[in-house]
Design an enzyme around this catalytic site. Structure first.
Site, PDB file in Angstrom:
ATOM      1  CG  HIS A 141      -2.156  -0.880   0.968  1.00  0.00           C
ATOM      2  ND1 HIS A 141      -3.441  -0.453   1.181  1.00  0.00           N
ATOM      3  CD2 HIS A 141      -2.266  -2.159   0.523  1.00  0.00           C
ATOM      4  CE1 HIS A 141      -4.295  -1.420   0.884  1.00  0.00           C
ATOM      5  NE2 HIS A 141      -3.602  -2.472   0.493  1.00  0.00           N
ATOM      6  CG  ASP A 194      -4.251 -19.872   3.095  1.00  0.00           C
ATOM      7  OD1 ASP A 194      -5.071 -20.803   3.028  1.00  0.00           O
ATOM      8  OD2 ASP A 194      -3.031 -20.016   2.913  1.00  0.00           O
ATOM      9  CB  VAL A 217      -0.057   5.678  -2.811  1.00  0.00           C
ATOM     10  CG1 VAL A 217      -0.516   7.135  -2.831  1.00  0.00           C
ATOM     11  CG2 VAL A 217      -1.258   4.747  -2.646  1.00  0.00           C
TER      12      VAL A 217
END
Length: 265
Positions: free
Chosen positions: A61, A185, A65
């Protein structure tokens, strides 16, 4: 680790130009930085196994950006951590704070928050049983965050395969915890392995964007291959992580070396 593996498969599809970084960047200026980061990550993961996935997601993340510049770590109501895809979901900030404090005591003003986060992501994978790789270093930190870009650049959990590939291709062209989290998961939620791909073959992808990777599209072959060959998966994952770390870093005299990862100097 589901989120990270979805990212990995798309990184294999797109190309990312190499950045001017070096694996020996701190060999003279801060020779103990890598062992310091690894020790702190190992400690954090031993206390909370999900922290490995949290730190890896934090790295993604950040890089998606405006590049891998540590901007996701900046505090403030207009910061990236409060953008829609990040608000109340990103974790691991306190671990990065701890590492930064330790590194600053060793080498004041030398190692960037962006590099600390990149190395911590690698060490998180190792701590969970995944592969190792050499991390190119020399990133500098942004003094500002971009909440607007964080809201628009990060793919959503319900993205289609074409949307995911487009989002990653755009990046290529541009060159703390909550006990109520669902394990993405269900087979091995705190291990780094190839169970994710086997789950997709059984139509057990938790998110729409996960199952899109095995839905008659261009990535079906890779899912099949990795489900039976973990060594190939580990090798390609390591290469993909280096590619992601090369997303538009600040180098040279650009940016700064933040002394506190939560605020600009």
């Amino acid at each position: 680790m589901t989120f990270c593996l979805r990212v990995f498969l798309i990184l294999l599809v797109v190309g990312i130009a190499s950045a001017q970084l070096s694996t020996t960047f701190y060999s003279s200026s801060c020779p103990k930085v890598l062992t310091t980061i690894k020790s702190a990550v190992d400690s954090a993961v031993s206390k909370e196994a999900r922290m490995g996935a949290f730190l890896l997601r934090l790295h993604f993340h950040d890089c998606f950006v405006n590049g891998c510049d540590g901007s996701v770590l900046l505090d403030g109501s207009t910061g990236e951590k409060f953008a829609g895809p990040n608000a109340n979901s990103l974790r691991g900030f306190k671990v990065i704070d701890t590492i930064k404090s330790q590194v600053e005591s060793l080498c004041p003003g030398v190692v960037s928050c962006a590099d600390i986060l990149t190395v911590a992501a690698r060490d998180s994978v190792i701590a969970l049983g995944g592969p190792s790789w050499s991390v190119p270093l020399g990133r500098r930190d942004s003094a500002t965050a971009n909440q607007t870009a964080a809201s628009s650049n990060l793919p959503s959990p319900d993205s289609s395969l074409n949307t995911l590939i487009t989002a990653f291709s755009k990046q290529s062209a541009d060159g703390d915890g909550d006990d109520n989290l669902s394990p993405l998961d269900v087979t091995s939620p705190t291990l780094f392995d190839n169970a994710y791909f086997k789950n997709l073959q059984s139509q057990k992808g938790l998110l729409h964007s996960d199952q899109e990777l095995f839905n008659g599209g261009s990535t079906d072959g890779q899912v099949n291959a990795y489900s039976t060959n973990s060594a190939s998966f580990f090798r390609d994952f390591a290469n993909a992580m280096v590619k992601m770390g090369n997303l538009s870093p600040l180098t040279g005299t650009n940016g700064q070396i933040r002394t506190n990862c939560r605020k600009a100097n």
